[in-house]
Design an enzyme around this catalytic site. Structure first.
Site, PDB file in Angstrom:
ATOM      1  N   ASN A   9       0.886  68.652  37.440  1.00  0.00           N
ATOM      2  CA  ASN A   9      -0.353  69.093  36.798  1.00  0.00           C
ATOM      3  C   ASN A   9      -1.359  69.375  37.913  1.00  0.00           C
ATOM      4  O   ASN A   9      -1.906  68.448  38.498  1.00  0.00           O
ATOM      5  CB  ASN A   9      -0.866  67.992  35.856  1.00  0.00           C
ATOM      6  CG  ASN A   9      -2.200  68.348  35.223  1.00  0.00           C
ATOM      7  OD1 ASN A   9      -2.705  69.461  35.392  1.00  0.00           O
ATOM      8  ND2 ASN A   9      -2.779  67.407  34.493  1.00  0.00           N
ATOM      9  N   LYS A  11      -4.196  70.594  37.710  1.00  0.00           N
ATOM     10  CA  LYS A  11      -5.596  70.446  37.259  1.00  0.00           C
ATOM     11  C   LYS A  11      -6.411  71.649  37.749  1.00  0.00           C
ATOM     12  O   LYS A  11      -5.889  72.761  37.809  1.00  0.00           O
ATOM     13  CB  LYS A  11      -6.148  69.093  37.703  1.00  0.00           C
ATOM     14  CG  LYS A  11      -5.242  67.940  37.226  1.00  0.00           C
ATOM     15  CD  LYS A  11      -5.822  66.577  37.388  1.00  0.00           C
ATOM     16  CE  LYS A  11      -4.834  65.538  36.889  1.00  0.00           C
ATOM     17  NZ  LYS A  11      -5.323  64.170  36.968  1.00  0.00           N
ATOM     18  N   HIS A  97      -4.543  65.703  27.472  1.00  0.00           N
ATOM     19  CA  HIS A  97      -4.711  64.967  28.725  1.00  0.00           C
ATOM     20  C   HIS A  97      -5.979  64.115  28.629  1.00  0.00           C
ATOM     21  O   HIS A  97      -6.964  64.528  28.013  1.00  0.00           O
ATOM     22  CB  HIS A  97      -4.806  65.950  29.909  1.00  0.00           C
ATOM     23  CG  HIS A  97      -4.701  65.248  31.219  1.00  0.00           C
ATOM     24  ND1 HIS A  97      -5.758  64.590  31.782  1.00  0.00           N
ATOM     25  CD2 HIS A  97      -3.643  65.070  32.048  1.00  0.00           C
ATOM     26  CE1 HIS A  97      -5.358  64.036  32.925  1.00  0.00           C
ATOM     27  NE2 HIS A  97      -4.081  64.307  33.105  1.00  0.00           N
ATOM     28  N   GLU A  99      -8.282  63.653  30.600  1.00  0.00           N
ATOM     29  CA  GLU A  99      -9.498  64.334  31.069  1.00  0.00           C
ATOM     30  C   GLU A  99     -10.051  65.254  29.979  1.00  0.00           C
ATOM     31  O   GLU A  99     -11.263  65.416  29.863  1.00  0.00           O
ATOM     32  CB  GLU A  99      -9.184  65.099  32.367  1.00  0.00           C
ATOM     33  CG  GLU A  99      -8.989  64.129  33.527  1.00  0.00           C
ATOM     34  CD  GLU A  99      -7.973  64.557  34.582  1.00  0.00           C
ATOM     35  OE1 GLU A  99      -7.643  65.748  34.655  1.00  0.00           O
ATOM     36  OE2 GLU A  99      -7.519  63.671  35.326  1.00  0.00           O
ATOM     37  N   GLU A 169       0.141  58.294  30.126  1.00  0.00           N
ATOM     38  CA  GLU A 169      -0.680  58.273  31.334  1.00  0.00           C
ATOM     39  C   GLU A 169      -1.818  57.266  31.157  1.00  0.00           C
ATOM     40  O   GLU A 169      -2.861  57.606  30.569  1.00  0.00           O
ATOM     41  CB  GLU A 169      -1.284  59.652  31.597  1.00  0.00           C
ATOM     42  CG  GLU A 169      -0.264  60.741  31.786  1.00  0.00           C
ATOM     43  CD  GLU A 169      -0.835  61.912  32.594  1.00  0.00           C
ATOM     44  OE1 GLU A 169      -0.178  62.308  33.559  1.00  0.00           O
ATOM     45  OE2 GLU A 169      -1.935  62.399  32.284  1.00  0.00           O
ATOM     46  N   GLY A 175      -5.374  59.243  39.297  1.00  0.00           N
ATOM     47  CA  GLY A 175      -6.216  59.592  40.435  1.00  0.00           C
ATOM     48  C   GLY A 175      -6.816  58.402  41.147  1.00  0.00           C
ATOM     49  O   GLY A 175      -7.711  58.546  41.982  1.00  0.00           O
ATOM     50  N   SER A 215      -0.828  58.360  39.315  1.00  0.00           N
ATOM     51  CA  SER A 215      -0.555  58.006  40.712  1.00  0.00           C
ATOM     52  C   SER A 215       0.939  57.900  41.037  1.00  0.00           C
ATOM     53  O   SER A 215       1.351  57.013  41.788  1.00  0.00           O
ATOM     54  CB  SER A 215      -1.282  56.703  41.092  1.00  0.00           C
ATOM     55  OG  SER A 215      -2.688  56.890  40.975  1.00  0.00           O
TER      56      SER A 215
HETATM   57  P1  13P Z   1      -2.555  61.588  39.514  1.00  0.00           P
HETATM   58  O1  13P Z   1      -1.076  61.758  39.800  1.00  0.00           O
HETATM   59  O2  13P Z   1      -3.424  62.324  40.477  1.00  0.00           O
HETATM   60  O3  13P Z   1      -2.928  60.157  39.330  1.00  0.00           O
HETATM   61  O4  13P Z   1      -2.831  62.314  38.105  1.00  0.00           O
HETATM   62  C1  13P Z   1      -1.990  62.044  37.042  1.00  0.00           C
HETATM   63  C2  13P Z   1      -2.268  63.001  35.975  1.00  0.00           C
HETATM   64  O5  13P Z   1      -3.354  63.009  35.392  1.00  0.00           O
HETATM   65  C3  13P Z   1      -1.233  63.990  35.639  1.00  0.00           C
HETATM   66  O6  13P Z   1      -1.534  64.681  34.462  1.00  0.00           O
END
Ligand code: 13P
Length: 252
Positions: A9, A11, A97, A99, A169, A175, A215
């Protein structure tokens, strides 16, 4: 056997030139070092889907979008529909997601509509669920994740649910560099699968790929992916570097 998937992803990262370069490097490393154990997916910003998809022709690597509208078309400035994504031959769409839930206030009922649109367009939703830190600390994380799955997926029939990929997740692991332990991931994945089995029966639940995200890195991927209910990963930060993404895929 369930499909093993490692999805990146991206982002809101990369310029077009950087997206091309990253894709080229992923293709080259995957060809040289992977033997097709996992399906690879690159979930790019909308802007790059067409270009990245053309670069990936013949490689076996797929592209995915990171969101879509709950509408088909019309006066929704700035939005992109599942039908539009389908018209670019993009097979996957991430939905829900954390976010999107947090910053764009997407809730369970809206996500149910988006899931329907993605399935109606013949695409595969990668449906995300996961609890924030305070919910885990309260000990109500399993109940919340079950509710997220119910709210947005349990209206589906058996044929439709079999076409969904789920990504667990935990928000506190995204992150932050703080990964769930492989046992924490396994425990939640088993809870999700049992919940699916309760609604759709065990044979159907056993067909659904459940990815872990939060992560995931080259040094923890193998242990996470070794868990019986972890069918791969949804990778954020580490998917922005081709070498790390490929090393993670080797963990399958
Ligand atoms: P990270 O791998 O940066 O923690 O992000 C995970 C994520 O949100 C994947 O959709």
């Amino acid at each position: 056997m369930r499909k093993k998937i490692v999805a990146g992803n991206w982002k809101m990262n990369k310029t077009l030139a950087e997206a091309r370069a990253l894709t080229a490097e992923v293709i080259q490393l995957a060809k040289a070092e992977l033997s097709g154990q996992a399906s690879l997916i690159l979930c790019t910003p909308f802007l790059y889907l067409h270009e990245v998809n053309s670069l990936l022709v013949g490689t076996g690597i797929a592209v995915g979008a990171q969101n879509c509208s709950e509408h088909d078309s019309g006066a929704y400035t700035g939005e992109v529909s599942a039908i539009m994504i389908q018209s670019l031959n993009v097979p996957y769409v991430i939905l829900g997601h954390s976010e999107r839930r947090q910053y764009f206030l997407e809730g369970g009922a809206l996500l149910a509509k988006k899931v329907d649109k993605v399935l109606a367009a013949g695409l595969t939703p990668i449906f995300c669920c996961g609890e924030p830190l305070e919910i885990r600390e309260q000990g109500t994380h399993e109940a919340l994740v079950k509710k997220q799955v119910e709210e947005s997926l349990f209206h589906l029939g058996e044929d439709a649910i079999r076409r969904v990929v789920i990504a667990y997740e935990p928000v506190w692991a995204i992150g932050t560099g703080k990964t769930a332990t492989s046992q924490q991931a396994q425990d939640m994945h088993a809870v999700i699968r049992q919940h699916l089995a309760g609604k759709y029966g065990k044979p159907t639940a056993e067909t659904i790929s459940i990815l872990y995200g939060g992560s995931v890195k080259p040094d923890n991927a193998k242990e996470l992916f070794a868990m019986p209910d972890v069918d791969g990963g949804l990778v954020g930060g580490a998917s922005l570097k081709a070498r790390d993404f490929i090393e993670i895929a080797k963990g399958i």
